[in-house]
Design an enzyme around this catalytic site. Structure first.
Site, PDB file in Angstrom:
ATOM      1  N   CYS A 104      91.600  10.651   3.580  1.00 41.12           N
ATOM      2  CA  CYS A 104      92.475   9.558   3.599  1.00 41.12           C
ATOM      3  C   CYS A 104      92.935   9.779   4.886  1.00 41.12           C
ATOM      4  CB  CYS A 104      93.157  10.137   2.441  1.00 41.12           C
ATOM      5  SG  CYS A 104      93.979  11.432   3.428  1.00 41.12           S
ATOM      6  N   CYS A 106      93.329  13.963   8.907  1.00 40.76           N
ATOM      7  CA  CYS A 106      92.597  14.217   7.096  1.00 40.76           C
ATOM      8  C   CYS A 106      90.988  13.027   7.009  1.00 40.76           C
ATOM      9  CB  CYS A 106      93.193  13.519   6.223  1.00 40.76           C
ATOM     10  SG  CYS A 106      92.047  13.718   4.477  1.00 40.76           S
ATOM     11  N   HIS A 119     102.060  33.969   4.545  1.00 40.08           N
ATOM     12  CA  HIS A 119     102.231  33.080   5.157  1.00 40.08           C
ATOM     13  C   HIS A 119     101.613  31.469   5.173  1.00 40.08           C
ATOM     14  CE1 HIS A 119     106.213  35.473   6.682  1.00 40.08           C
ATOM     15  NE2 HIS A 119     106.117  35.516   5.209  1.00 40.08           N
ATOM     16  N   ASP A 165      96.243  35.041  11.726  1.00 42.33           N
ATOM     17  CA  ASP A 165      95.809  35.460  12.226  1.00 42.33           C
ATOM     18  C   ASP A 165      94.380  35.696  11.956  1.00 42.33           C
ATOM     19  OD1 ASP A 165      95.456  38.143  11.659  1.00 42.33           O
ATOM     20  OD2 ASP A 165      97.051  38.623  13.894  1.00 42.33           O
TER      21      ASP A 165
HETATM   22  P1  OAD Z   1     108.371  40.927  13.671  1.00 47.30           P
HETATM   23  O1  OAD Z   1     108.173  40.221  14.686  1.00 47.30           O
HETATM   24  O2  OAD Z   1     109.336  40.559  12.867  1.00 47.30           O
HETATM   25  O3  OAD Z   1     108.793  42.138  13.772  1.00 47.30           O
HETATM   26  C1  OAD Z   1     106.900  42.442  14.590  1.00 47.30           C
HETATM   27  C2  OAD Z   1     107.685  44.613  14.818  1.00 47.30           C
HETATM   28  O4  OAD Z   1     105.806  44.782  14.471  1.00 47.30           O
HETATM   29  C3  OAD Z   1     108.967  44.561  14.708  1.00 47.30           C
HETATM   30  O5  OAD Z   1     109.176  45.941  14.177  1.00 47.30           O
HETATM   31  C4  OAD Z   1     108.126  46.217  16.046  1.00 47.30           C
HETATM   32  O6  OAD Z   1     108.554  47.479  16.626  1.00 47.30           O
HETATM   33  C5  OAD Z   1     106.448  46.533  15.403  1.00 47.30           C
HETATM   34  N1  OAD Z   1     106.163  46.657  16.270  1.00 47.30           N
HETATM   35  C6  OAD Z   1     104.874  46.488  17.758  1.00 47.30           C
HETATM   36  N2  OAD Z   1     104.170  46.739  18.666  1.00 47.30           N
HETATM   37  C7  OAD Z   1     103.843  48.000  17.526  1.00 47.30           C
HETATM   38  C8  OAD Z   1     102.476  48.183  17.345  1.00 47.30           C
HETATM   39  N3  OAD Z   1     101.977  48.364  18.256  1.00 47.30           N
HETATM   40  N4  OAD Z   1     102.318  48.980  15.538  1.00 47.30           N
HETATM   41  C9  OAD Z   1     103.442  48.975  14.920  1.00 47.30           C
HETATM   42  N5  OAD Z   1     104.324  48.475  14.930  1.00 47.30           N
HETATM   43  C10 OAD Z   1     104.039  47.184  16.374  1.00 47.30           C
HETATM   44  O7  OAD Z   1     107.449  40.306  13.104  1.00 47.30           O
HETATM   45  P2  OAD Z   1     106.988  40.050  11.271  1.00 47.30           P
HETATM   46  O8  OAD Z   1     107.702  41.436  10.636  1.00 47.30           O
HETATM   47  O9  OAD Z   1     105.758  40.182  11.361  1.00 47.30           O
HETATM   48  O10 OAD Z   1     106.999  33.812   9.611  1.00 47.30           O
HETATM   49  O11 OAD Z   1     107.729  38.751  11.184  1.00 47.30           O
HETATM   50  C11 OAD Z   1     107.744  38.468  10.303  1.00 47.30           C
HETATM   51  C12 OAD Z   1     107.636  36.499  10.005  1.00 47.30           C
HETATM   52  O12 OAD Z   1     108.909  36.288  11.216  1.00 47.30           O
HETATM   53  C13 OAD Z   1     106.424  35.789  10.030  1.00 47.30           C
HETATM   54  O13 OAD Z   1     105.383  36.524   9.414  1.00 47.30           O
HETATM   55  C14 OAD Z   1     106.778  34.606  10.582  1.00 47.30           C
HETATM   56  C15 OAD Z   1     108.449  35.272  11.713  1.00 47.30           C
HETATM   57  O14 OAD Z   1     109.072  33.886  12.001  1.00 47.30           O
HETATM   58  C16 OAD Z   1     106.440  32.535   9.971  1.00 47.30           C
HETATM   59  O15 OAD Z   1     106.159  32.493  10.703  1.00 47.30           O
HETATM   60  C17 OAD Z   1     107.134  32.346   8.098  1.00 47.30           C
END
Ligand code: OAD
Length: 257
Positions: A153, A150, A121, A106
């Site tokens: 191209c 693009c 990512h 983001d």
């Molecule tokens: P997830 O959605 O898997 O996990 C989000 C985490 O944030 C959870 O463990 C929540 O408990 C926690 N959470 C929620 N609110 C919060 C807050 N206010 N403060 C702190 N923590 C909080 O997201 P990611 O772990 O980022 O990949 O997911 C990993 C990857 O899976 C992403 O980068 C994406 C996704 O598929 C790709 O798109 C390649």
């Protein structure tokens, strides 16, 4: 142990180290109003990852995939960094070695002022030519033409993000492993710790003798490996640690502000 004494211990630990690495996930942006992926209101509850975030989905139906990314860009564009992003940007200046590794696309860490950042990512505000690999910065919301092409191209442009089934950029991953295995402390914030290879980075820290501090409202697969696991929202907890760090530094007479 309740939250307050943990915050004090974590701040005490941080006040004694020089090399800090941070790993963030979508939870750090939750308080800015950006949905996470998993959990009750997560994106993957409403949308099928394999229909939208894979190379085959894109080449089968680029318009559909781009409409989804265009919607997400529209949702993210007005969002501002929260107190968590802001504290981490400030910490870049107080530790002699500090790098933030994020799974987020983001751009909110950079908006908060973080400059030492590895985006594992990718970044939703960059488009990539599917023929030539050229990267194009693009903030247009909504996109005028979907799918975008693009200008050089005329090949399809894709979001510069890592999809399921794709590898992370080698140099970025190697750098992330090196930073994780050479830091004294890794702060793991707002990630469910289930997506590899990001989920293994803190284990590299522990293997090399460093400490793991987890900040998350929920228990995750990393929790049992963490030296400290603080339950709660990132914005609130990072603010509390920051206040405690300032108090320690004032006491030591080294506060910079
Ligand atoms: P997830 O959605 O898997 O996990 C989000 C985490 O944030 C959870 O463990 C929540 O408990 C926690 N959470 C929620 N609110 C919060 C807050 N206010 N403060 C702190 N923590 C909080 O997201 P990611 O772990 O980022 O990949 O997911 C990993 C990857 O899976 C992403 O980068 C994406 C996704 O598929 C790709 O798109 C390649």
């Amino acid at each position: 142990m309740s939250r307050k004494p943990k915050i004090k211990q974590v701040a005490e630990m941080l006040s004694q180290v020089d090399r800090v690495t941070v790993l963030t996930g979508s939870g750090i942006s939750a308080e800015s109003g950006i949905p996470t992926f998993r959990g009750e209101e997560g994106l993957w509850k409403t949308y099928q990852a394999e229909e939208l975030a894979t190379p085959s989905a894109f080449f089968k139906n680029p318009k559909l995939v781009w409409e989804w990314y265009d919607w997400r860009r529209g949702l993210m564009a007005p969002k501002a960094p929260n107190s968590g992003h802001i504290r981490l940007a400030a910490w870049e200046k107080i530790f002699s070695t500090f790098t933030l590794i994020t799974q987020n696309i983001d751009g909110l860490h950079q908006k908060a002022g973080t400059t030492k950042i590895l985006e594992l990512h990718g970044n939703i505000w960059k488009l990539r030519c599917t023929e030539e690999g050229t990267l194009i910065e693009n903030q247009e919301v909504p996109l005028e033409v979907i799918p975008p092409l693009c200008s050089e191209c005329k090949a399809l442009l894709r979001p510069h993000v890592v999809w399921f089934g794709e590898s992370l950029e080698t140099a970025i991953l190697q750098n992330a492993i090196q930073l994780s295995s050479s830091c004294e402390v890794i702060l793991v914030i707002g990630t469910s710790s289930v997506v590899q290879p990001a989920a293994s980075l803190p284990l590299a820290t522990a293997d090399a003798g460093g400490k793991i501090i987890e900040i998350n409202p929920e228990v995750t697969p990393l929790t049992s490996y963490a030296d400290f696991s603080i339950r709660g929202k990132a914005g609130e907890i990072l603010l509390e640690i920051d206040e405690e760090l300032n108090r320690i530094n004032r006491y030591k007479g080294t506060a910079s502000q």
